[in-house]
Enzyme design. Structure first.
Site, PDB file in Angstrom:
ATOM      1  N   GLU A 330       0.754  -1.141   0.064  1.00  0.00           N
ATOM      2  CA  GLU A 330       0.117  -0.136  -0.054  1.00  0.00           C
ATOM      3  C   GLU A 330       0.896   1.349  -0.079  1.00  0.00           C
ATOM      4  OE1 GLU A 330      -4.360  -1.202   2.257  1.00  0.00           O
ATOM      5  OE2 GLU A 330      -2.591   0.066   3.330  1.00  0.00           O
ATOM      6  N   CYS A 331       0.646   2.085  -0.977  1.00  0.00           N
ATOM      7  CA  CYS A 331       1.287   3.527  -0.901  1.00  0.00           C
ATOM      8  C   CYS A 331       2.964   3.324  -0.835  1.00  0.00           C
ATOM      9  CB  CYS A 331       0.839   4.346   0.027  1.00  0.00           C
ATOM     10  SG  CYS A 331       1.216   6.054  -0.210  1.00  0.00           S
ATOM     11  N   GLY A 332       3.499   3.649   0.137  1.00  0.00           N
ATOM     12  CA  GLY A 332       4.713   3.646   0.245  1.00  0.00           C
ATOM     13  C   GLY A 332       5.359   1.865   0.066  1.00  0.00           C
TER      14      GLY A 332
END
Length: 439
Positions: A330-332
């Protein structure tokens, strides 16, 4: 029954978090058990709440969550003496198109739960006008009750006196005033406050803030205005909104680079019988070989890109794991699953290469807002077609996103967004953070 307050403000940056922490500790020092919540999507503030109270704080979100999920999460406060729910942005700020149980505004939670609001006002550059702002907030929406205000960053005794007189004229109690140069501010970073675990003096800082607040805020009057949160009697903590775990044994990346995952998500996985198996990519660790899925949350990988690029054991073990079992980021975490990440100085760091994604922080661009996603293909624990709600908050730009899109993603108004996520073999990733399944 516990008493309860929503701590909100006319806008961001007024000192809501610092006041919440100071009040939580000040009441705790009096032997009052405090349970904190955070309205809206935010990973960092709840960790500070936990440091101040010794109790896990969770997010409650009217756009992403149905009422029954909010009730189930709020029920954890039934054994507390006082509930403090920290708002986000301004009191009535939310999205234009309502979600599951509201617009995401802090006022939704205040009205839904019947909790009065303590306003934090920063009266810099104004005096009597601060009372007009407070009165406007009080009268804006029926069902939202303003209990009183705390003035933050007051310039002088005369300044305070002018505002107190104006507030008395509109029948709004002033419960305290904090001086402009009070040394209790917390350091910040581009996504908000620095993470709680990074502040070695955090306990001392909270203690200093609590002592100042105890001197300058009428805690007895505030507690009386909080009232009784009678709605807790109807809440059952066992009625948790179901959250599908991505596997039975979840290898979860957990360190300073991968810390953005909501406590209610982990609790939901555990409640469904899943086992969490933490590992640290920064310590050059890979996922446990006995796990059946690996999950890389968001965080600040851009601050540790060189170190992650040099950690060959982590990269190799994750690659081997992904050959037979699913991996999701997720994201990072999504960026780390990609081929490369360009830091703010323009230097490219090779990531794991499990996806073709290339991202850059050299030219920052904010991506912020709620997201609704329909999966085009499966991701761990969820089938194609599943409807998810979450949010996106980062400053990276996509240079290349060559893999098959994981989802059709729209913002809160229904407009398509380009951050569709990716899928390659057993590996998936998204820029949005999961908050709830849309059932």
């Amino acid at each position: 029954m516990p008493r309860a307050l929503v701590i909100s403000a006319p806008a961001s940056g007024t000192g809501k978090t610092t006041l919440t922490l100071a009040l939580a500790r000040a009441f705790g020092d009096r032997g009052i058990a405090v349970q904190c919540f955070k309205s809206g999507p935010d990973y960092i503030d709840p960790a500070f709440h936990a440091a101040a109270t010794g109790r896990v704080s969770v997010n409650i979100d009217s756009w992403a969550m149905p009422r029954e999920t909010i009730d189930a999460l709020v029920a954890r406060g039934r054994d507390a003496d006082l509930v403090l729910a920290e708002g986000s942005m301004g009191l009535f700020d939310g999205v234009a198109v309502p979600g599951r149980s509201g617009s995401g505004a802090s006022a939704d939670i205040a009205e839904m739960m019947g909790w009065p609001v303590l306003l934090v006002l920063d009266p810099a550059g104004q005096a009597q006008t601060a009372a007009a702002v407070a009165a406007g907030l009080r009268d804006f929406r029926p069902g939202v009750r303003i209990a009183g205000v705390v003035l933050n960053r007051v310039a002088s005794p005369r300044h305070e006196d002018l505002i107190r007189r104006a507030m008395a004229g509109v029948n709004i109690p002033v419960l305290g005033a904090l001086p402009r140069h009070a040394p209790i501010a917390l350091p910040e970073r581009h996504l908000g406050l620095v993470q709680a675990e990074e502040l070695h003096r955090l306990n001392e800082l909270i203690g200093e803030a609590a002592r100042l607040v105890a001197e300058r805020v009428d805690l007895d009057a505030l507690l009386a205005l909080a009232g009784n949160a009678t709605g807790f009697a109807k809440l059952n903590p066992s009625d948790k909104g179901r959250i599908t775990p991505p596997g039975q044994r979840i290898a979860l990346a957990r360190d300073a680079a991968f810390s953005f995952i909501y406590p209610h998500i982990i609790e939901g996985w555990r409640a469904a019988g899943a086992e969490i198996m933490p590992f640290s990519p920064l310590a050059d660790e890979g996922p446990n070989g006995n796990a059946d899925v690996a999950w890389l949350p968001g965080g600040y990988p851009e601050l540790h890109a060189g170190r992650l690029a040099a950690n060959d054991d982590f990269r190799n073990r994750l690659r081997v794991f992904s050959e037979t079992r699913p991996v999701h980021g997720e994201c990072g975490g999504y960026m780390v699953l990609g081929a490369g990440l360009v830091d703010k100085e323009g230097m490219r760091h090779a990531m794991t290469g499990l996806l073709g994604l290339e991202t850059s922080f050299a030219r920052r661009q904010m991506h912020l807002g709620y997201r609704k996603a329909e999966l085009r293909s499966p991701m761990p624990g969820l089938p194609a077609g599943a409807q998810l709600r979450g949010h996106e908050f980062h400053y990276a730009i996509i240079l290349v996103q060559p893999d098959a899109p994981l989802a059709s993603v729209r913002d809160a108004n229904g407009a398509d967004v380009v951050e569709t996520g990716s899928r390659r073999g057993n590996v998936t990733g998204t820029f949005f953070h999961l908050i709830a399944e849309d059932r």
